[in-house]
Design a protein around this motif. Structure first.
Motif, PDB file in Angstrom:
ATOM      1  N   LYS A  64      18.353 -25.656  67.662  1.00 49.77           N
ATOM      2  CA  LYS A  64      17.634 -26.620  68.793  1.00 49.77           C
ATOM      3  C   LYS A  64      16.210 -27.118  68.022  1.00 49.77           C
ATOM      4  CE  LYS A  64      16.784 -26.479  73.531  1.00 49.77           C
ATOM      5  NZ  LYS A  64      15.302 -26.556  73.866  1.00 49.77           N
ATOM      6  N   ASN A  65      16.082 -28.337  68.218  1.00 49.33           N
ATOM      7  CA  ASN A  65      14.507 -28.841  67.592  1.00 49.33           C
ATOM      8  C   ASN A  65      14.423 -28.535  66.048  1.00 49.33           C
ATOM      9  OD1 ASN A  65      13.740 -29.216  70.196  1.00 49.33           O
ATOM     10  ND2 ASN A  65      12.890 -27.156  70.196  1.00 49.33           N
ATOM     11  N   LEU A  66      15.704 -28.565  65.293  1.00 49.69           N
ATOM     12  CA  LEU A  66      15.677 -28.396  63.613  1.00 49.69           C
ATOM     13  C   LEU A  66      14.945 -29.753  63.399  1.00 49.69           C
ATOM     14  CD1 LEU A  66      17.141 -27.074  61.303  1.00 49.69           C
ATOM     15  CD2 LEU A  66      18.664 -28.842  61.353  1.00 49.69           C
ATOM     16  N   TYR A  67      15.058 -30.962  63.718  1.00 50.42           N
ATOM     17  CA  TYR A  67      14.519 -32.185  63.024  1.00 50.42           C
ATOM     18  C   TYR A  67      13.415 -32.269  63.327  1.00 50.42           C
ATOM     19  CZ  TYR A  67      19.359 -32.962  61.244  1.00 50.42           C
ATOM     20  OH  TYR A  67      20.698 -32.866  60.739  1.00 50.42           O
ATOM     21  N   GLU A  68      13.011 -31.865  64.601  1.00 52.81           N
ATOM     22  CA  GLU A  68      11.292 -31.750  64.919  1.00 52.81           C
ATOM     23  C   GLU A  68      10.682 -30.694  64.097  1.00 52.81           C
ATOM     24  OE1 GLU A  68      13.952 -31.955  67.150  1.00 52.81           O
ATOM     25  OE2 GLU A  68      13.531 -33.234  68.463  1.00 52.81           O
ATOM     26  N   ASP A  69      11.227 -29.740  63.876  1.00 50.60           N
ATOM     27  CA  ASP A  69      10.632 -28.521  63.117  1.00 50.60           C
ATOM     28  C   ASP A  69      10.550 -29.235  61.285  1.00 50.60           C
ATOM     29  OD1 ASP A  69      10.296 -27.084  65.028  1.00 50.60           O
ATOM     30  OD2 ASP A  69      11.888 -25.815  64.665  1.00 50.60           O
ATOM     31  N   ILE A  70      11.623 -29.819  61.027  1.00 48.29           N
ATOM     32  CA  ILE A  70      11.560 -30.380  59.822  1.00 48.29           C
ATOM     33  C   ILE A  70      10.320 -31.387  59.666  1.00 48.29           C
ATOM     34  CG2 ILE A  70      12.621 -32.006  57.916  1.00 48.29           C
ATOM     35  CD1 ILE A  70      15.273 -30.546  58.731  1.00 48.29           C
ATOM     36  N   LYS A  71      10.275 -32.209  60.522  1.00 47.14           N
ATOM     37  CA  LYS A  71       9.127 -33.478  60.354  1.00 47.14           C
ATOM     38  C   LYS A  71       7.832 -32.737  60.705  1.00 47.14           C
ATOM     39  CE  LYS A  71      12.096 -37.072  62.470  1.00 47.14           C
ATOM     40  NZ  LYS A  71      12.530 -37.652  63.737  1.00 47.14           N
ATOM     41  N   LYS A  72       7.590 -31.565  61.529  1.00 48.05           N
ATOM     42  CA  LYS A  72       6.412 -30.887  61.286  1.00 48.05           C
ATOM     43  C   LYS A  72       5.979 -30.435  59.831  1.00 48.05           C
ATOM     44  CE  LYS A  72       6.781 -29.073  65.924  1.00 48.05           C
ATOM     45  NZ  LYS A  72       7.079 -28.024  66.683  1.00 48.05           N
ATOM     46  N   GLU A  73       7.089 -30.090  58.916  1.00 50.72           N
ATOM     47  CA  GLU A  73       6.879 -29.668  57.774  1.00 50.72           C
ATOM     48  C   GLU A  73       6.222 -30.806  56.654  1.00 50.72           C
ATOM     49  OE1 GLU A  73       6.954 -26.514  56.541  1.00 50.72           O
ATOM     50  OE2 GLU A  73       8.018 -25.485  58.183  1.00 50.72           O
ATOM     51  N   LEU A  74       6.811 -32.134  57.276  1.00 50.22           N
ATOM     52  CA  LEU A  74       6.303 -33.347  56.401  1.00 50.22           C
ATOM     53  C   LEU A  74       5.125 -34.099  56.953  1.00 50.22           C
ATOM     54  CD1 LEU A  74      10.057 -34.548  56.463  1.00 50.22           C
ATOM     55  CD2 LEU A  74       8.838 -33.703  54.427  1.00 50.22           C
ATOM     56  N   LEU A  75       4.122 -33.460  57.320  1.00 50.30           N
ATOM     57  CA  LEU A  75       2.897 -33.898  57.677  1.00 50.30           C
ATOM     58  C   LEU A  75       2.425 -34.882  56.559  1.00 50.30           C
ATOM     59  CD1 LEU A  75       1.467 -31.149  60.208  1.00 50.30           C
ATOM     60  CD2 LEU A  75       2.158 -33.323  60.846  1.00 50.30           C
ATOM     61  N   VAL A  76       2.199 -36.084  56.886  1.00 50.17           N
ATOM     62  CA  VAL A  76       1.817 -36.797  55.776  1.00 50.17           C
ATOM     63  C   VAL A  76       0.663 -37.605  56.277  1.00 50.17           C
ATOM     64  CG1 VAL A  76       3.337 -36.827  53.925  1.00 50.17           C
ATOM     65  CG2 VAL A  76       3.596 -38.238  56.080  1.00 50.17           C
ATOM     66  N   SER A  77      -0.213 -38.195  55.464  1.00 51.92           N
ATOM     67  CA  SER A  77      -1.548 -38.978  55.879  1.00 51.92           C
ATOM     68  C   SER A  77      -1.056 -40.540  56.080  1.00 51.92           C
ATOM     69  CB  SER A  77      -2.649 -38.786  54.985  1.00 51.92           C
ATOM     70  OG  SER A  77      -2.388 -39.011  53.591  1.00 51.92           O
ATOM     71  N   THR A  78       0.038 -40.857  54.929  1.00 47.91           N
ATOM     72  CA  THR A  78       0.079 -42.278  54.934  1.00 47.91           C
ATOM     73  C   THR A  78       1.338 -42.456  55.803  1.00 47.91           C
ATOM     74  OG1 THR A  78       1.672 -42.268  53.072  1.00 47.91           O
ATOM     75  CG2 THR A  78      -0.683 -42.260  52.579  1.00 47.91           C
ATOM     76  N   ALA A  79       1.027 -43.670  56.676  1.00 42.48           N
ATOM     77  CA  ALA A  79       2.353 -44.021  57.712  1.00 42.48           C
ATOM     78  C   ALA A  79       3.826 -44.254  56.875  1.00 42.48           C
ATOM     79  CB  ALA A  79       1.885 -45.138  58.497  1.00 42.48           C
ATOM     80  N   GLU A  80       3.557 -45.150  55.740  1.00 41.14           N
ATOM     81  CA  GLU A  80       4.716 -45.608  55.126  1.00 41.14           C
ATOM     82  C   GLU A  80       5.495 -44.203  54.604  1.00 41.14           C
ATOM     83  OE1 GLU A  80       5.983 -49.110  52.331  1.00 41.14           O
ATOM     84  OE2 GLU A  80       4.322 -47.898  51.440  1.00 41.14           O
ATOM     85  N   LEU A  81       5.015 -43.369  54.139  1.00 40.20           N
ATOM     86  CA  LEU A  81       5.660 -42.205  53.458  1.00 40.20           C
ATOM     87  C   LEU A  81       6.340 -41.150  54.469  1.00 40.20           C
ATOM     88  CD1 LEU A  81       6.404 -40.395  51.180  1.00 40.20           C
ATOM     89  CD2 LEU A  81       4.050 -39.320  51.348  1.00 40.20           C
ATOM     90  N   LYS A  82       5.546 -41.282  55.606  1.00 41.00           N
ATOM     91  CA  LYS A  82       6.133 -40.595  56.889  1.00 41.00           C
ATOM     92  C   LYS A  82       7.410 -41.018  57.261  1.00 41.00           C
ATOM     93  CE  LYS A  82       4.915 -38.667  61.260  1.00 41.00           C
ATOM     94  NZ  LYS A  82       6.248 -38.198  61.321  1.00 41.00           N
ATOM     95  N   GLU A  83       7.279 -42.439  57.363  1.00 48.95           N
ATOM     96  CA  GLU A  83       8.554 -43.067  57.923  1.00 48.95           C
ATOM     97  C   GLU A  83       9.875 -42.850  57.094  1.00 48.95           C
ATOM     98  OE1 GLU A  83       9.384 -47.778  59.054  1.00 48.95           O
ATOM     99  OE2 GLU A  83       7.556 -47.234  58.303  1.00 48.95           O
ATOM    100  N   MET A  84       9.481 -43.016  55.683  1.00 48.97           N
ATOM    101  CA  MET A  84      10.372 -42.901  54.784  1.00 48.97           C
ATOM    102  C   MET A  84      11.071 -41.364  54.722  1.00 48.97           C
ATOM    103  SD  MET A  84       8.752 -44.785  51.398  1.00 48.97           S
ATOM    104  CE  MET A  84      10.087 -44.290  50.352  1.00 48.97           C
ATOM    105  N   CYS A  85      10.187 -40.507  54.810  1.00 50.32           N
ATOM    106  CA  CYS A  85      10.640 -38.802  54.863  1.00 50.32           C
ATOM    107  C   CYS A  85      11.427 -38.825  56.317  1.00 50.32           C
ATOM    108  CB  CYS A  85       9.377 -38.012  54.878  1.00 50.32           C
ATOM    109  SG  CYS A  85       8.630 -38.012  53.298  1.00 50.32           S
ATOM    110  N   ASP A  86      10.920 -39.390  57.225  1.00 48.01           N
ATOM    111  CA  ASP A  86      11.627 -39.188  58.685  1.00 48.01           C
ATOM    112  C   ASP A  86      12.962 -39.810  58.689  1.00 48.01           C
ATOM    113  OD1 ASP A  86       9.531 -37.752  59.267  1.00 48.01           O
ATOM    114  OD2 ASP A  86       8.679 -38.873  60.631  1.00 48.01           O
ATOM    115  N   TYR A  87      13.398 -40.966  57.695  1.00 42.27           N
ATOM    116  CA  TYR A  87      14.380 -41.852  57.898  1.00 42.27           C
ATOM    117  C   TYR A  87      15.836 -41.305  58.084  1.00 42.27           C
ATOM    118  CZ  TYR A  87      17.224 -45.951  57.016  1.00 42.27           C
ATOM    119  OH  TYR A  87      18.019 -47.235  56.969  1.00 42.27           O
TER     120      TYR A  87
END
Length: 345
Positions: free
Chosen positions: A34-57
């Motif tokens: 449960k919440n696996l992908y939300e937890d992964i996204k928390k590990e990928l905290l980044v300052s630039t919007a584009e990099l975040k979007e790519m990582c979350d894709y």
């Protein structure tokens, strides 16, 4: 399809003497994921919007989460075997998260190497953002996985899981080369398959077993289960490249031939059609090679033989995991070996 008709006599392995109630593996593991992908996204905290979007894709929650599922089921099976604990430890769940991150980073990099344009039914990161940024996004996901791994604070676990990253690179190099000697070709293919696909599952299973149980015998059982299931998974993947349509796969059919790769079905077909040897050596680069190779594979027993080989690996995985104390999780892991054989995408 061959692998649908030929699995019936293997399905007896899940009817074990255990009186534990059978449960769907995905239902059984869902609580821990449960919440696996939300937890992964928390590990990928980044300052630039584009990099975040790519990582979350690719972490859109639409993947099967097959690897994390195996990892949490193995964690619980080992915990129950050791001291009847039915809970997954936080560090074991972290291993499941890290495994999915390493896997996804490798997909991003693979798509760049292969110049792929679709993955899981949508455009690849490299197609949308370009190759350079895709490479960096893959690197970033790997670095975030490394930070999460260090946070577990166990040097043995760090060593086991960093082996996966080394194997992924070595596997990719193996894939870029090919063997002149036909007898060496199959061993080369299986070694590449282990390093690129099975090492992640084997070492993740081993890592959670180490965290849950001090017995080295159990660590070996977990590793061997993961290794055998991982190789079978890839063998079926290679079969589906010939038997499934692009819509179901979420990527183009005959993709491996287009990349110049001789997978199991091709190597088995080669025994019946030796003229394929020259095509393998030139990596199907001449006009018409891909169509001819595909035709030879479908006329031969290559698909069937590769499926039989996958069944043997699944049988070995079942034999290993059956050494653990009976539990719903153990039964679910046995059931997963059958699901690997029966999947059609």
């Amino acid at each position: 399809r061959f692998h649908h008709t030929s699995t019936s006599h293997w399905c007896s392995c899940s009817k074990t003497a255990s009186n534990e109630k059978y449960q769907d593996p995905f239902q059984l593991g869902r609580k821990d994921l449960k919440n696996l992908y939300e937890d992964i996204k928390k590990e990928l905290l980044v300052s630039t919007a584009e990099l975040k979007e790519m990582c979350d894709y690719y972490f859109d929650g639409k993947g099967k989460a097959f690897r994390p599922m195996i990892v949490v089921l193995m964690a619980r099976a080992c915990n129950i075997h050791h001291n009847n604990s039915r809970e997954v430890q936080a560090s074991q769940r972290s291993v499941a998260i890290i495994a999915e991150m390493i896997h996804t980073a490798s997909l991003v990099h693979d798509d760049v190497i292969d110049d792929a344009n679709s993955r899981r039914g949508k455009m690849t990161v490299n197609q949308i953002w370009g190759e350079r940024k895709a490479v960096l996004a893959g690197d970033f996901i790997l670095s975030a996985a490394s930070v999460a791994l260090a946070r577990i604070g166990n040097t043995t676990i760090i060593s086991v899981l960093t082996q996966v990253i080394e194997d992924l690179v070595r596997g990719e190099f193996l894939q870029l080369g090919s063997k002149e000697n036909e007898n060496e070709r199959f061993a080369h293919y299986l070694e590449k398959t282990f390093k690129k696909t099975a090492s992640l599952i084997a070492n993740s299973c081993k890592a959670v077993s180490i965290l849950g149980c001090p017995d080295p015998t159990v660590h070996e059982i977990a590793y061997q289960y993961g290794k055998n299931v991982g190789i079978a998974f890839q063998l079926i993947d290679d079969v589906l490249d010939f038997t499934s349509c692009a819509d179901r796969l979420g990527k183009p059919a005959a993709a491996d031939l287009k990349l110049g790769l001789a997978t199991g079905p091709v190597l088995f077909a080669c025994r019946q059609f030796p003229e394929m040897n020259a095509m393998i050596m030139r990596r199907f680069s001449k006009p018409g090679d891909i169509e001819r190779a595909r035709k030879y594979v479908l006329q031969s027993d290559g698909v069937q033989q590769t499926t039989y080989l996958a069944q043997r690996y699944c049988h070995a995985a079942t034999r290993e995991i059956s050494k653990l104390r009976p539990s719903p999780e153990r039964e679910a892991l046995i059931q997963l070996t059958e699901m690997v054989l029966m999947r059609d995408k």
